[in-house]
Scaffold this motif. Structure first.
Motif, mmCIF file in Angstrom:
data_model
loop_
_atom_site.group_PDB
_atom_site.id
_atom_site.type_symbol
_atom_site.label_atom_id
_atom_site.label_comp_id
_atom_site.label_asym_id
_atom_site.label_seq_id
_atom_site.Cartn_x
_atom_site.Cartn_y
_atom_site.Cartn_z
ATOM 1 N N PHE A 93 0.828 -1.202 0.000
ATOM 2 C CA PHE A 93 0.000 0.000 0.000
ATOM 3 C C PHE A 93 0.866 1.257 0.000
ATOM 4 O O PHE A 93 0.627 2.192 -0.773
ATOM 5 N N LEU A 94 1.906 1.274 0.842
ATOM 6 C CA LEU A 94 2.801 2.430 0.890
ATOM 7 C C LEU A 94 3.606 2.560 -0.401
ATOM 8 O O LEU A 94 3.918 3.678 -0.840
ATOM 9 N N LEU A 95 3.916 1.426 -1.028
ATOM 10 C CA LEU A 95 4.620 1.473 -2.312
ATOM 11 C C LEU A 95 3.743 2.116 -3.381
ATOM 12 O O LEU A 95 4.228 2.907 -4.199
ATOM 13 N N LEU A 96 2.440 1.791 -3.357
ATOM 14 C CA LEU A 96 1.514 2.417 -4.305
ATOM 15 C C LEU A 96 1.502 3.929 -4.119
ATOM 16 O O LEU A 96 1.538 4.693 -5.092
ATOM 17 N N LEU A 97 1.421 4.367 -2.881
ATOM 18 C CA LEU A 97 1.411 5.810 -2.609
ATOM 19 C C LEU A 97 2.699 6.463 -3.105
ATOM 20 O O LEU A 97 2.678 7.570 -3.668
#
Length: 516
Positions: free
Chosen positions: A235-239
């Protein structure tokens, strides 16, 4: 609603009552199997509950199963009191089975769900990473992120300046003060100081920042605790990928603005250069001829006076052509060219162009070969005339004295082809597209001969407005001449769009042949 959802909704009643409802089946088993096999029936039920629901419910079910077994199948019958060691062993077996199997089943289910969610997140990541490089602006990036968050739209909200985020259930539950804080965060300008404070602001306001290096683009508020097994690393990688794309689109937009500003500056410089030279030359000639007539008119004979006045007229007409070219270029550049079509034959167009060219044909001639079976065109005649005039005018400028310009008009497939071929120095292959650029001229020195560099640009614009095209090719009849190989300007005007209307045109060749 599947079995698991039913079991979860009615978990405790099922856990307590189901063993007692299963007892009639247990009585049927005792008619065919020893009574010692009855506990296995209850254990199977305990295992089923443990696998499909929770360990806690399995323990409740195990206790209820023991009491049902004790009441109906253990001595003394009709009592739940434990009198024998083997009965105590049975309840311990029920409880141990439910705990072990339930724990193992729960861990297995959690691992399977985590794997499924991670695979799902990986698919979303791949889809998002496929969209982000194609994003041309900030809106494209935000829309790609919004699509990626669609599966969790109830538990997350993307807050931007242009969407109605305040109506989301997660926002409605917030106080007005917290909503105000979010609005203030949206207006933040990203400075080095603010950039270091972003992690702290995210923790304080329970949001994630979507930003480039200059401003906050949006905020993402997501209830991670309500989304089971959401892999926070992905999820943080997507952001992170979204923020990189936001910065990329910002840099692209800045580069585009800088490019446009530079092009505008170059165009202004070229226009000033063109106007200062191309307008000054005919004006200087006109002033000189006029002043000569005024000052020395009494000493000039009629022939000399006529020559001076002809010079004034010629230069005034050339100045008028320059002005018309600039006006046409402005209309094309601002998309203000509105077509007012009518039926016109190629012969009519060529006749008008020849009349306009007459003052320019001092040392040259134009030879036109027009196929007599050409269909009429549904066009704005003035624009096509101007385009053809510009091409022939350009050919005259670069043709040697006494050379002729050849114009051929034929039909090829669904287009009428007008070829204008000259006997001049030709155009190198590397220059054939550049000559259609605004203010590009073939000669860098004396611009009197080459003009303002707008004629062919305007020609292509007018022809393309009719759905056609203009291109430059070598003159096939002069390939052996290395000094003056000449060139041909090919004008293509499509006629397929006019077929439906040509049936209504009684003067068109197609209609006449149909009538015959």
């Amino acid at each position: 609603m599947n079995v698991e959802q039913v079991l979860r909704k009615f978990a405790y009643p099922i856990g307590i009552l189901f063993p007692w409802l299963l007892t009639p089946i247990a009585f049927l088993i005792t008619d065919y199997l020893p009574k010692t096999n009855v506990p296995l029936l209850y254990i199977v039920m305990v295992v089923f509950i443990a696998i499909n629901v929770t360990v806690e419910l399995a323990i409740i079910n195990a206790l209820s199963s023991f009491f049902a077994f004790s009441f109906f199948f253990a001595e003394p019958y009709g009592s739940i009191m434990i009198h024998q060691d083997e009965d105590l062993l049975t309840i311990l077996l029920f409880l141990l089975t439910s705990v072990i199997v339930g724990y193992m089943a729960t861990k297995h289910k959690q691992n399977v769900q985590k794997i499924r969610v991670r695979e799902f997140m990986t698919d979303i990541e791949l889809e998002l990473l496929e969209k982000l490089p194609k994003a041309l602006n900030t809106d494209d990036v935000i829309n790609a992120m919004r699509d990626a968050l669609e599966p969790w739209k109830e538990n997350c909200v993307l807050i931007t300046r242009d969407n109605n985020w305040a109506t989301h259930p997660m926002i409605r539950r917030m106080t007005n003060l917290r909503k105000t804080y979010l609005e203030e965060l949206l207006e933040l300008r990203i400075t080095p100081e603010v950039s270091t404070q972003i992690p702290e602001l995210e923790r304080e306001h329970d949001v994630f920042f979507l930003h480039n290096s200059q401003q906050v683009i949006g905020l993402l508020k997501i209830s991670i605790e309500n989304i089971q097994y959401l892999p926070k690393d992905i999820f943080l990688l997507l952001l992170h990928q979204v923020n990189i794309s936001l910065e990329r689109t910002r840099l692209s937009a800045d580069l585009e603005k800088e490019k446009i500003a530079k092009e505008n500056e170059l165009l202004r410089s070229a226009l000033l250069s063109s106007v200062s030279h191309d307008f000054r030359t005919p004006l200087t000639t006109m002033i000189g001829a006029t002043s000569t007539v005024i000052e020395f008119g009494e000493h000039l004979d009629k022939q000399q006076t006529r020559e001076l006045l002809d010079t004034v007229l010629e230069e005034a007409q050339r100045l008028n052509r320059y002005t018309q070219n600039l006006l046409d270029m402005t209309r094309l550049g601002f998309g203000q060219l509105q077509l007012e079509r009518d039926w016109v034959s190629v012969e009519e167009i060529m006749s008008v162009v020849k009349k306009r060219l007459k003052p320019l044909l001092i040392h040259n001639d134009v030879r036109a070969d027009i196929n007599p079976n050409l269909p009429s065109l549904y066009i704005q005649a003035a624009l096509i005339e101007q385009a053809l005039f510009n091409v022939i005018d350009n050919a005259i400028k670069f043709s040697p004295s006494d050379a002729y310009i050849e114009v051929n008009c034929v039909k090829e497939n669904d287009a009428i082809i007008i070829s204008v071929c000259d006997q001049g120095p030709g155009v190198p292959e590397a220059e054939r597209e550049k000559v259609f650029e605004r203010f590009h001229t073939a000669e860098k020195g004396d611009r009197r001969r080459s003009g303002s560099g707008l004629g062919l640009t305007i020609c292509r614009g007018m022809i393309m407005a009719h759905g056609g095209n203009v291109s430059i090719h070598p003159n096939p009849k002069r390939t052996a001449d290395r000094i003056n190989p000449g060139c041909c300007v090919r004008i293509e005007i499509p006629i397929e769009a006019n077929l439906g209307a040509s049936d209504k045109n009684p003067d068109s060749p197609s209609s006449q042949s149909a009538a015959e």
